[in-house]
Design a protein around this motif. Structure first.
Motif, PDB file in Angstrom:
ATOM      1  N   ASP A  83       0.853  -1.355   0.187  1.00 61.90           N
ATOM      2  CA  ASP A  83      -0.011  -0.105   0.129  1.00 61.90           C
ATOM      3  C   ASP A  83       0.749   1.243  -0.096  1.00 61.90           C
ATOM      4  OD1 ASP A  83       0.954   0.315   2.676  1.00 61.90           O
ATOM      5  OD2 ASP A  83      -0.919  -0.478   3.502  1.00 61.90           O
ATOM      6  N   GLU A  84       0.423   2.410   0.419  1.00 59.79           N
ATOM      7  CA  GLU A  84       1.076   3.681   0.472  1.00 59.79           C
ATOM      8  C   GLU A  84       2.216   3.794   1.260  1.00 59.79           C
ATOM      9  OE1 GLU A  84      -0.481   7.006   2.543  1.00 59.79           O
ATOM     10  OE2 GLU A  84      -0.052   8.247   0.431  1.00 59.79           O
ATOM     11  N   THR A  85       2.440   2.808   2.153  1.00 59.79           N
ATOM     12  CA  THR A  85       3.653   3.088   3.002  1.00 59.79           C
ATOM     13  C   THR A  85       4.243   1.674   3.700  1.00 59.79           C
ATOM     14  OG1 THR A  85       2.496   3.226   5.223  1.00 59.79           O
ATOM     15  CG2 THR A  85       3.210   5.214   3.822  1.00 59.79           C
ATOM     16  N   ARG A  86       3.122   0.550   3.241  1.00 55.24           N
ATOM     17  CA  ARG A  86       3.740  -0.885   3.905  1.00 55.24           C
ATOM     18  C   ARG A  86       3.838  -1.890   2.729  1.00 55.24           C
ATOM     19  NH1 ARG A  86       0.231  -1.643   9.757  1.00 55.24           N
ATOM     20  NH2 ARG A  86       0.944   0.187  10.276  1.00 55.24           N
ATOM     21  N   VAL A  87       4.508  -2.851   2.777  1.00 56.63           N
ATOM     22  CA  VAL A  87       4.687  -4.040   2.059  1.00 56.63           C
ATOM     23  C   VAL A  87       4.883  -5.200   2.934  1.00 56.63           C
ATOM     24  CG1 VAL A  87       7.145  -3.789   1.944  1.00 56.63           C
ATOM     25  CG2 VAL A  87       6.143  -4.941   0.106  1.00 56.63           C
ATOM     26  N   THR A  88       4.184  -6.300   2.354  1.00 56.19           N
ATOM     27  CA  THR A  88       4.280  -7.814   2.935  1.00 56.19           C
ATOM     28  C   THR A  88       5.145  -8.411   1.763  1.00 56.19           C
ATOM     29  OG1 THR A  88       2.171  -7.483   4.081  1.00 56.19           O
ATOM     30  CG2 THR A  88       3.188  -9.726   3.749  1.00 56.19           C
ATOM     31  N   VAL A  89       6.132  -9.048   2.512  1.00 55.68           N
ATOM     32  CA  VAL A  89       7.147  -9.817   1.401  1.00 55.68           C
ATOM     33  C   VAL A  89       7.246 -11.186   2.119  1.00 55.68           C
ATOM     34  CG1 VAL A  89       9.636 -10.099   0.706  1.00 55.68           C
ATOM     35  CG2 VAL A  89       8.641  -7.752   1.256  1.00 55.68           C
ATOM     36  N   TYR A  90       7.223 -11.988   0.630  1.00 53.70           N
ATOM     37  CA  TYR A  90       7.291 -13.424   1.080  1.00 53.70           C
ATOM     38  C   TYR A  90       8.672 -13.815   0.610  1.00 53.70           C
ATOM     39  CZ  TYR A  90       6.976 -18.583   0.075  1.00 53.70           C
ATOM     40  OH  TYR A  90       7.125 -19.980   0.115  1.00 53.70           O
ATOM     41  N   SER A 112      11.013   6.910   8.001  1.00 50.87           N
ATOM     42  CA  SER A 112      12.583   7.777   8.104  1.00 50.87           C
ATOM     43  C   SER A 112      13.480   7.120   9.066  1.00 50.87           C
ATOM     44  CB  SER A 112      12.113   9.263   8.640  1.00 50.87           C
ATOM     45  OG  SER A 112      11.603   9.215   9.739  1.00 50.87           O
ATOM     46  N   ALA A 113      14.580   7.221   8.650  1.00 50.38           N
ATOM     47  CA  ALA A 113      15.605   6.341   9.475  1.00 50.38           C
ATOM     48  C   ALA A 113      15.935   6.718  10.943  1.00 50.38           C
ATOM     49  CB  ALA A 113      16.871   6.442   8.542  1.00 50.38           C
ATOM     50  N   ASP A 114      15.619   8.222  11.169  1.00 51.27           N
ATOM     51  CA  ASP A 114      15.956   8.661  12.501  1.00 51.27           C
ATOM     52  C   ASP A 114      14.820   8.482  13.560  1.00 51.27           C
ATOM     53  OD1 ASP A 114      14.194  10.447  10.774  1.00 51.27           O
ATOM     54  OD2 ASP A 114      15.552  12.354  11.334  1.00 51.27           O
ATOM     55  N   ASP A 115      13.479   8.983  13.014  1.00 45.21           N
ATOM     56  CA  ASP A 115      12.657   8.942  14.077  1.00 45.21           C
ATOM     57  C   ASP A 115      11.524   7.861  13.699  1.00 45.21           C
ATOM     58  OD1 ASP A 115      11.121  10.008  11.819  1.00 45.21           O
ATOM     59  OD2 ASP A 115      10.648  11.949  12.687  1.00 45.21           O
ATOM     60  N   MET A 116      11.520   7.009  12.640  1.00 42.62           N
ATOM     61  CA  MET A 116      10.649   5.717  12.319  1.00 42.62           C
ATOM     62  C   MET A 116       9.631   6.518  12.010  1.00 42.62           C
ATOM     63  SD  MET A 116      12.268   2.818  14.801  1.00 42.62           S
ATOM     64  CE  MET A 116      11.748   3.519  16.109  1.00 42.62           C
ATOM     65  N   ARG A 117       9.411   7.580  11.340  1.00 42.30           N
ATOM     66  CA  ARG A 117       8.002   8.161  11.071  1.00 42.30           C
ATOM     67  C   ARG A 117       7.709   7.541   9.754  1.00 42.30           C
ATOM     68  NH1 ARG A 117       7.510  12.564   8.013  1.00 42.30           N
ATOM     69  NH2 ARG A 117       9.626  13.035   8.695  1.00 42.30           N
ATOM     70  N   PRO A 118       6.513   6.884   9.351  1.00 39.14           N
ATOM     71  CA  PRO A 118       6.151   6.204   8.099  1.00 39.14           C
ATOM     72  C   PRO A 118       5.902   7.333   7.031  1.00 39.14           C
ATOM     73  CG  PRO A 118       4.764   5.191   9.790  1.00 39.14           C
ATOM     74  CD  PRO A 118       5.495   6.555  10.468  1.00 39.14           C
ATOM     75  N   PHE A 119       6.420   7.367   5.851  1.00 40.43           N
ATOM     76  CA  PHE A 119       6.146   7.982   4.560  1.00 40.43           C
ATOM     77  C   PHE A 119       5.825   7.320   3.456  1.00 40.43           C
ATOM     78  CE2 PHE A 119      10.804   8.195   4.647  1.00 40.43           C
ATOM     79  CZ  PHE A 119      11.112   8.524   3.122  1.00 40.43           C
ATOM     80  N   PRO A 120       5.255   7.901   2.228  1.00 38.54           N
ATOM     81  CA  PRO A 120       5.160   6.888   1.113  1.00 38.54           C
ATOM     82  C   PRO A 120       6.167   6.660   0.277  1.00 38.54           C
ATOM     83  CG  PRO A 120       3.628   8.958   1.252  1.00 38.54           C
ATOM     84  CD  PRO A 120       4.795   8.944   2.491  1.00 38.54           C
TER      85      PRO A 120
END
Length: 307
Positions: A83-90, A112-120
């Motif tokens: 989806d916009e920010t997530r992925v499920t990998v097999y 984001s690598a520093d504060d783990m804030r999701p973004f597209p």
């Protein structure tokens, strides 16, 4: 599917059971995720100074055939959904003859690598991930763990609750700097590795009694499936406790729920459910548990923990 990793199992990757330890399966799986990320224009996500990374939220592993020292291995994988920010990998780890050793389903979030804030995702990364969507093989599907069961919210996973349930403390320690990634956070495979190190404190003597019921056997143990919920990311110097309770016990298999907690704040680092067997190291087959010892297991691992 695309090829993600190729190598072998070293002697030092294997434990006292004579097969590759669970932490090494995850270590190789995350190497494979790095290859998949690069295929989708994200070669930077696990490197120092990267503006973004992929953070695992949840992972299911099914172990199907033991890996022994020196055996060649390869990994391939695909995307199950995005989806916009997530992925499920097999991913599937294969022996040289194509027989699956293990299969992984991992939910990750782009952040984001520093504060783990999701973004597209970028448009080209989203397109590349979408092009990798495939149906996984039915033969490697989850078997003993229901992935539809919703995990508890973080606020309900506390040290206070575990203590109130009389749940056994089976392991504790401190996160070492060598266990942390380039962002200073504990590497994912180290969570389950610490659980693996701790379980003998709970079950070693019990498994010896199970093995003693079969003349000529040599006690061993193996995990068949594991579902991990990543809840927090300790850094070097952080403390942890592992609290474990029995989920269910049957003649051939038993399931345990593990909570890895911060003893300072009482908040969770990780929870997981593991389905395991006691097996004979000589025949490499699961052993039946006498009824009296099934009842005893509930006394050894008391409490009511859920994932």
């Amino acid at each position: 599917m695309i090829d993600l990793w190729k190598g072998s199992a070293n002697t030092w990757d294997c434990d006292e059971m004579g097969h590759m330890n669970v932490r090494i399966y995850l270590e190789k799986a995350f190497e494979g995720l790095g290859t998949l990320a690069a295929h989708c224009h994200m070669s930077h996500v696990y490197q120092t100074g990267s503006p973004s990374t992929l953070i695992p939220l949840e992972q299911h592993i099914r172990f199907m055939r033991e890996v022994h020292p020196g055996r060649p291995l390869r990994m391939r994988g695909c995307v199950l959904e995005v989806d916009e920010t997530r992925v499920t990998v097999y991913q599937e780890l294969l022996h040289s003859d194509g027989t699956p050793a293990a299969a992984f389903r991992t939910k990750l979030i782009h952040a984001s690598a520093d504060d783990m804030r999701p973004f597209p995702w970028s448009d080209r990364t989203h397109k590349a991930l979408t092009e990798l969507i495939e149906e996984p093989p039915a033969a490697t599907a989850p078997r003993g763990i229901d992935l539809k069961v919703e995990p508890l919210p973080n606020e309900e996973v506390t040290l206070g609750f575990a203590e109130s349930q009389g749940v056994e403390l089976i392991g504790q320690g401190m996160v070492d700097a060598n266990d942390c990634d380039v962002f200073g956070r504990m590497k994912p495979h180290c969570f389950i590795g610490r659980v693996s190190d701790s379980v003998p404190n709970l079950l070693y003597d019990w498994r010896e009694r199970v093995a003693s019921a079969v003349e000529g056997s040599h006690m061993g143990a193996a995990v068949l499936e594991n579902r991990i919920i990543y809840r927090g990311w300790p850094k070097a110097g952080a403390l942890f406790q592992i609290r474990t309770a029995l989920s269910r016990a049957e003649e051939k298999v038993h399931a345990l729920t593990h909570w890895m907690l911060d003893p300072v704040t009482g908040r969770p680092w990780m929870t997981c459910e593991a389905v395991a067997v006691t097996f004979d190291q000589i025949t490499r087959k699961a052993m039946a548990t006498p009824p009296a010892l099934i009842d005893e297991l509930a006394e050894i691992a008391p409490g009511d923990l859920t994932l």
